[in-house]
Design a protein around this motif. Structure first.
Motif, PDB file in Angstrom:
ATOM      1  N   UNK A  54       0.822  -1.219   0.000  1.00  0.00           N
ATOM      2  CA  UNK A  54       0.000   0.000   0.000  1.00  0.00           C
ATOM      3  C   UNK A  54       0.850   1.261   0.000  1.00  0.00           C
ATOM      4  N   UNK A  55       2.162   1.119  -0.243  1.00  0.00           N
ATOM      5  CA  UNK A  55       3.049   2.276  -0.151  1.00  0.00           C
ATOM      6  C   UNK A  55       3.786   2.597  -1.444  1.00  0.00           C
ATOM      7  N   UNK A  56       3.898   1.626  -2.343  1.00  0.00           N
ATOM      8  CA  UNK A  56       4.784   1.746  -3.496  1.00  0.00           C
ATOM      9  C   UNK A  56       4.009   1.946  -4.786  1.00  0.00           C
ATOM     10  N   UNK A  57       4.465   2.891  -5.604  1.00  0.00           N
ATOM     11  CA  UNK A  57       3.902   3.091  -6.935  1.00  0.00           C
ATOM     12  C   UNK A  57       4.458   2.039  -7.881  1.00  0.00           C
ATOM     13  N   UNK A  58       3.623   1.530  -8.743  1.00  0.00           N
ATOM     14  CA  UNK A  58       4.037   0.505  -9.710  1.00  0.00           C
ATOM     15  C   UNK A  58       3.856   1.037 -11.128  1.00  0.00           C
ATOM     16  N   UNK A  59       4.919   0.980 -11.913  1.00  0.00           N
ATOM     17  CA  UNK A  59       4.890   1.400 -13.316  1.00  0.00           C
ATOM     18  C   UNK A  59       5.154   0.164 -14.178  1.00  0.00           C
ATOM     19  N   UNK A  60       4.300  -0.076 -15.168  1.00  0.00           N
ATOM     20  CA  UNK A  60       4.450  -1.241 -16.038  1.00  0.00           C
ATOM     21  C   UNK A  60       4.445  -0.780 -17.487  1.00  0.00           C
ATOM     22  N   UNK A  61       5.408  -1.271 -18.258  1.00  0.00           N
ATOM     23  CA  UNK A  61       5.491  -0.927 -19.680  1.00  0.00           C
ATOM     24  C   UNK A  61       5.483  -2.195 -20.517  1.00  0.00           C
ATOM     25  N   UNK A  62       4.955  -2.081 -21.716  1.00  0.00           N
ATOM     26  CA  UNK A  62       4.990  -3.165 -22.694  1.00  0.00           C
ATOM     27  C   UNK A  62       5.465  -2.578 -24.023  1.00  0.00           C
ATOM     28  N   UNK A  63       6.508  -3.153 -24.575  1.00  0.00           N
ATOM     29  CA  UNK A  63       7.018  -2.745 -25.888  1.00  0.00           C
ATOM     30  C   UNK A  63       6.668  -3.842 -26.869  1.00  0.00           C
ATOM     31  N   UNK A  64       5.838  -3.518 -27.848  1.00  0.00           N
ATOM     32  CA  UNK A  64       5.467  -4.466 -28.889  1.00  0.00           C
ATOM     33  C   UNK A  64       6.332  -4.253 -30.122  1.00  0.00           C
ATOM     34  N   UNK A  65       6.870  -5.341 -30.675  1.00  0.00           N
ATOM     35  CA  UNK A  65       7.812  -5.233 -31.796  1.00  0.00           C
ATOM     36  C   UNK A  65       7.291  -6.039 -32.984  1.00  0.00           C
ATOM     37  N   UNK A  66       6.677  -5.377 -33.962  1.00  0.00           N
ATOM     38  CA  UNK A  66       6.251  -6.069 -35.172  1.00  0.00           C
ATOM     39  C   UNK A  66       7.463  -6.525 -35.989  1.00  0.00           C
ATOM     40  N   UNK A  67       7.258  -7.506 -36.826  1.00  0.00           N
ATOM     41  CA  UNK A  67       8.343  -7.948 -37.698  1.00  0.00           C
ATOM     42  C   UNK A  67       8.613  -6.897 -38.772  1.00  0.00           C
ATOM     43  N   UNK A  68       9.881  -6.743 -39.185  1.00  0.00           N
ATOM     44  CA  UNK A  68      10.177  -5.795 -40.276  1.00  0.00           C
ATOM     45  C   UNK A  68       9.366  -6.138 -41.513  1.00  0.00           C
ATOM     46  N   UNK A  69       8.833  -5.122 -42.139  1.00  0.00           N
ATOM     47  CA  UNK A  69       8.058  -5.324 -43.362  1.00  0.00           C
ATOM     48  C   UNK A  69       6.609  -5.708 -43.146  1.00  0.00           C
ATOM     49  N   UNK A  70       6.177  -5.807 -41.887  1.00  0.00           N
ATOM     50  CA  UNK A  70       4.783  -6.175 -41.616  1.00  0.00           C
ATOM     51  C   UNK A  70       3.836  -5.080 -42.101  1.00  0.00           C
TER      52      UNK A  70
END
Length: 433
Positions: free
Chosen positions: A69-85
């Protein structure tokens, strides 16, 4: 084997074709997980750790957070499409942090390709922030991260690789101001001095090249994405612009959305950017709009450009060149110039209840900074990654190494020095500290 060696480095006295751009370098040691389509068996995400997964078209993936109940949580997601998609303007990624009743803890962030409809890494984030008098998400317990991918029917159906990161930020010893500033200095910095220095960008957040204040030269090929990182402390403002230089060969044409330029904060949250450059083969420049100084209170504003400036640490600049530029003007390398300024005096940070191990800058007590390597400065360039991936034999590596280190030495000799913790007060060369 010879072809691999040639493609990897280009030994002295020989000419070789340029290697295809590396789409994204994931964090070393990232743990492979497999998210579920239900909260029942969602794999846990530990603060300070980076994970790898994948996501298919229109999929929903769940992960678990065990929070106090004390800590801030940051979550990230990096999506990587294939080249040429093939991608559509509405294709994208959304991240949410949900409580035990599936209520979102904040707005979350949706990132899509927009008018720059070509594949490139997309970073979306969400957070559970401890706020005074919050009606939900302020208690200890189990929370869930939901990552969703949106895909139009005409778009490529391949899975995207995902990089997931959970970062913890301590709460405050006592509640402070809860209103974001309404105004801030908007004057642009003066012109850069000292001439342009060379620095080649990394492929992602993990190998982003460090930039100080000043003017920096690089080259980018159509379809390539380059990342840079800039140290910005509490009370400081970042200014940045990027110029795409003229195309050689005299070809005529116009490309819309030719260059995508964006700024991301230390939690990888999108802050500001441009992706609508109209390029006709002549020099074009885009700039970030004036942003507020970094302040804890910025998080109480719902806009990206204010709310995103809520953390001290490494801020990331991302530049992508449209593949269509190669079709219209040729597939060679194009010159880009980045001008970066960090203005304002460092101020004392918020009164955290504990040391911040995920955010902040070097040389400030026990704080540890994001572990991204300054690309092109530590000897582990993209060339060496290609060598490692190719599994070249020991004898070949010894021969190859001579060419690699010669190349690196020449690049270092031509590049200005900018340590990971250095920064400039304006566009000019950074002052000593």
């Amino acid at each position: 084997m010879a072809a691999v060696l040639c493609a990897a480095v280009g030994l002295p006295g020989q000419t070789f074709a340029a290697a295809a751009p590396v789409p994204y370098v994931f964090a070393e040691g990232a743990e492979r997980v497999r998210a579920t389509s239900s909260t029942a068996d969602a794999p846990p995400l530990v603060a300070g750790h980076t994970y790898r997964d994948s996501i298919g078209p229109d999929e929903k993936r769940y992960y678990r957070l065990d929070l106090d109940a004390r800590t801030n949580a940051h979550v990230s997601a990096v999506g990587v499409p294939k080249p040429g998609a093939d991608v559509h303007y509405a294709d994208g990624l959304k991240v949410s942090v949900l409580d035990a009743s599936s209520h979102p803890c904040d707005q979350g962030q949706t990132r899509n390709f927009g008018s720059a409809t070509y594949p490139r890494p997309l970073s979306a984030t969400a957070a559970r922030l401890i706020e005074p008098d919050a009606r939900r998400c302020g208690t200890a317990g189990v929370y869930y991260v939901l990552v969703q991918r949106t895909t139009r029917a005409s778009s490529s159906r391949e899975a995207w690789e995902l990089e997931i990161r959970h970062q913890a930020e301590p709460g405050l010893k006592k509640a402070g101001q809860t209103e974001a500033p309404r105004s801030w200095p908007s004057a642009s910095p003066g012109p850069p001095t000292g001439g342009a220095r060379k620095r080649h960008g990394g492929t992602g957040f993990n190998d982003a090249s460090t930039l100080a204040g000043g003017e920096w030269r690089d080259e980018i090929t159509p379809g390539q994405t380059l990342f840079y990182r800039v140290p910005v402390d509490w009370g400081q403002q970042i200014h940045a612009d990027v110029g795409l230089h003229n195309a050689e060969g005299g070809r005529k044409g116009i490309v819309g959305g030719a260059l995508a330029f964006s700024l991301h904060n230390p939690a990888r949250t999108f802050v500001a950017g441009h992706h609508s450059m109209l390029y006709d083969g002549e020099l074009k420049t885009v700039s970030l709009d004036p942003l507020p100084p970094v302040a804890y209170e910025n998080r109480f504003d719902s806009s990206d450009r204010v709310g995103g400036m809520r953390l001290a640490g490494w801020y990331y600049l991302r530049v992508t060149l449209s593949p269509e530029v190669g079709t219209v003007f040729g597939d060679g390398a194009y010159g880009v110039t980045l001008r970066v300024a960090v203005q304002g005096s460092r101020k004392a940070g918020p009164a955290y209840a504990a040391a911040s191990r995920e955010f902040g800058l070097p040389g400030k007590g026990p704080q540890a900074v994001d572990k991204a390597r300054p690309g092109g400065q530590d000897g582990r360039s993209g060339v060496m990654r290609v060598v490692a991936a190719a599994g070249i034999g020991t004898g070949s590596v010894l021969v190859l190494g001579l060419g690699v280190w010669t190349l690196l030495a020449r690049r270092r000799a031509g590049a200005g020095a900018a340590g990971p913790g250095s920064m400039g007060s304006g566009y000019g060369a950074p002052p000593g500290r």
